[in-house]
Design a protein around this motif. Structure first.
Motif, PDB file in Angstrom:
ATOM      1  N   ILE A 274      -1.597   2.387  14.843  1.00  0.00           N
ATOM      2  CA  ILE A 274      -0.493   2.150  13.921  1.00  0.00           C
ATOM      3  C   ILE A 274      -0.095   0.681  13.918  1.00  0.00           C
ATOM      4  O   ILE A 274      -0.426  -0.062  14.839  1.00  0.00           O
ATOM      5  CB  ILE A 274       0.699   3.080  14.216  1.00  0.00           C
ATOM      6  N   GLU A 275       0.566   0.309  12.879  1.00  0.00           N
ATOM      7  CA  GLU A 275       0.924  -1.085  12.626  1.00  0.00           C
ATOM      8  C   GLU A 275       1.518  -1.772  13.852  1.00  0.00           C
ATOM      9  O   GLU A 275       2.313  -1.183  14.579  1.00  0.00           O
ATOM     10  CB  GLU A 275       1.938  -1.138  11.479  1.00  0.00           C
TER      11      GLU A 275
ATOM     12  N   GLU B 230      -2.903   1.816   8.455  1.00  0.00           N
ATOM     13  CA  GLU B 230      -2.309   1.474   7.161  1.00  0.00           C
ATOM     14  C   GLU B 230      -3.304   0.730   6.269  1.00  0.00           C
ATOM     15  O   GLU B 230      -3.230   0.813   5.043  1.00  0.00           O
ATOM     16  CB  GLU B 230      -1.063   0.589   7.339  1.00  0.00           C
ATOM     17  N   ASP B 231      -4.226  -0.003   6.903  1.00  0.00           N
ATOM     18  CA  ASP B 231      -5.188  -0.834   6.177  1.00  0.00           C
ATOM     19  C   ASP B 231      -6.566  -0.183   6.072  1.00  0.00           C
ATOM     20  O   ASP B 231      -7.464  -0.747   5.446  1.00  0.00           O
ATOM     21  CB  ASP B 231      -5.334  -2.194   6.874  1.00  0.00           C
TER      22      ASP B 231
ATOM     23  N   ASN C 138       4.225   9.522  12.223  1.00  0.00           N
ATOM     24  CA  ASN C 138       3.881   8.282  11.533  1.00  0.00           C
ATOM     25  C   ASN C 138       3.228   8.651  10.198  1.00  0.00           C
ATOM     26  O   ASN C 138       2.135   9.227  10.171  1.00  0.00           O
ATOM     27  CB  ASN C 138       2.925   7.445  12.395  1.00  0.00           C
ATOM     28  N   GLU C 139       3.907   8.338   9.097  1.00  0.00           N
ATOM     29  CA  GLU C 139       3.429   8.727   7.764  1.00  0.00           C
ATOM     30  C   GLU C 139       2.026   8.222   7.465  1.00  0.00           C
ATOM     31  O   GLU C 139       1.219   8.933   6.861  1.00  0.00           O
ATOM     32  CB  GLU C 139       4.385   8.228   6.682  1.00  0.00           C
ATOM     33  N   SER C 140       1.726   6.994   7.868  1.00  0.00           N
ATOM     34  CA  SER C 140       0.403   6.428   7.598  1.00  0.00           C
ATOM     35  C   SER C 140      -0.693   7.197   8.329  1.00  0.00           C
ATOM     36  O   SER C 140      -1.760   7.443   7.770  1.00  0.00           O
ATOM     37  CB  SER C 140       0.357   4.954   7.990  1.00  0.00           C
TER      38      SER C 140
ATOM     39  N   SER D 283      -1.042  10.745   6.701  1.00  0.00           N
ATOM     40  CA  SER D 283      -1.652  10.591   5.386  1.00  0.00           C
ATOM     41  C   SER D 283      -3.145  10.290   5.508  1.00  0.00           C
ATOM     42  O   SER D 283      -3.964  10.833   4.756  1.00  0.00           O
ATOM     43  CB  SER D 283      -0.937   9.481   4.615  1.00  0.00           C
ATOM     44  N   PHE D 284      -3.517   9.426   6.451  1.00  0.00           N
ATOM     45  CA  PHE D 284      -4.922   9.086   6.666  1.00  0.00           C
ATOM     46  C   PHE D 284      -5.731  10.339   7.015  1.00  0.00           C
ATOM     47  O   PHE D 284      -6.829  10.555   6.489  1.00  0.00           O
ATOM     48  CB  PHE D 284      -5.061   8.032   7.770  1.00  0.00           C
TER      49      PHE D 284
END
Length: 183
Positions: free
Chosen positions: A44-45, A69-70, A94-96, A99-100
């Motif tokens: 994560i970020e 995220e990337d 963690n949404e990212s 979602s991934f």
């Protein structure tokens, strides 16, 4: 390892954060790389390194190759979700990350989404557990069943793209199933 197959040209993501179970990231990564896969650790970020939990204390640091995220699921042939209690519990909010995982399941290139130990919590959060046959560390059996999964106590379970295992003792069977699906 049985079913020795080459993973040359295959790219595999491992999604983790601080508190991943050390053996459940380090061993699969090494085993997949030995078969020729390019393995990238996603986190994560803001993290350039993540720290393992090794049974009862903090363990090794692992370099992060990219932030989730990337990252694009279409760039990978498989996704590994290590367990430990801390790692999936942090990632599932963690949404990212969630979602991934959901996008990875829809991605044609991805042949396996493999979760071990408490990692299947992430399958619950990304809505992949419903109507799936899964295994996990026994303490999250009820969580998986409440999410609509059929839980079984087996070394490795394969349901479509989903591969699940119970604990570090299952790593050889877990990685062999990923290799079988990806090779």
């Amino acid at each position: 390892m049985s079913n020795q197959r080459s993973l040359d040209g295959k790219k595999i993501a491992i999604l983790a954060t601080n508190g991943f179970e050390q053996s459940e990231l380090v061993k699969p990564k090494a085993m997949l790389e030995q078969q020729g896969a390019q393995v990238e650790v996603l986190s994560i970020e803001g993290q350039s390194k993540i720290t393992a939990w090794d049974e009862d204390n903090w363990g090794v640091d692992v370099d992060v190759d990219a932030h989730v995220e990337d990252a694009n699921p279409a760039d990978y042939d498989a996704l590994i979700l290590p367990g430990g209690q801390i790692n999936p519990d942090v990632l599932r909010v963690n949404e990212s990350a969630v979602s991934f995982i959901a996008k990875a399941h829809k991605e044609a290139r991805i042949k396996a989404i493999a979760a071990i130990c408490h990692g299947p919590w992430l399958l619950v959060e990304s809505a992949l557990a419903n109507n799936a046959t899964l295994t996990s560390f026994p303490s999250i059996k009820t969580d998986l069943e409440n999410a609509g999964a059929t839980w079984v106590d087996e070394e490795v379970v394969n349901d479509g793209k989903l591969v699940t295992s119970r604990n570090p003792d299952d790593i050889p069977a877990f990685v062999n199933k990923v290799i079988e699906l990806v090779a």
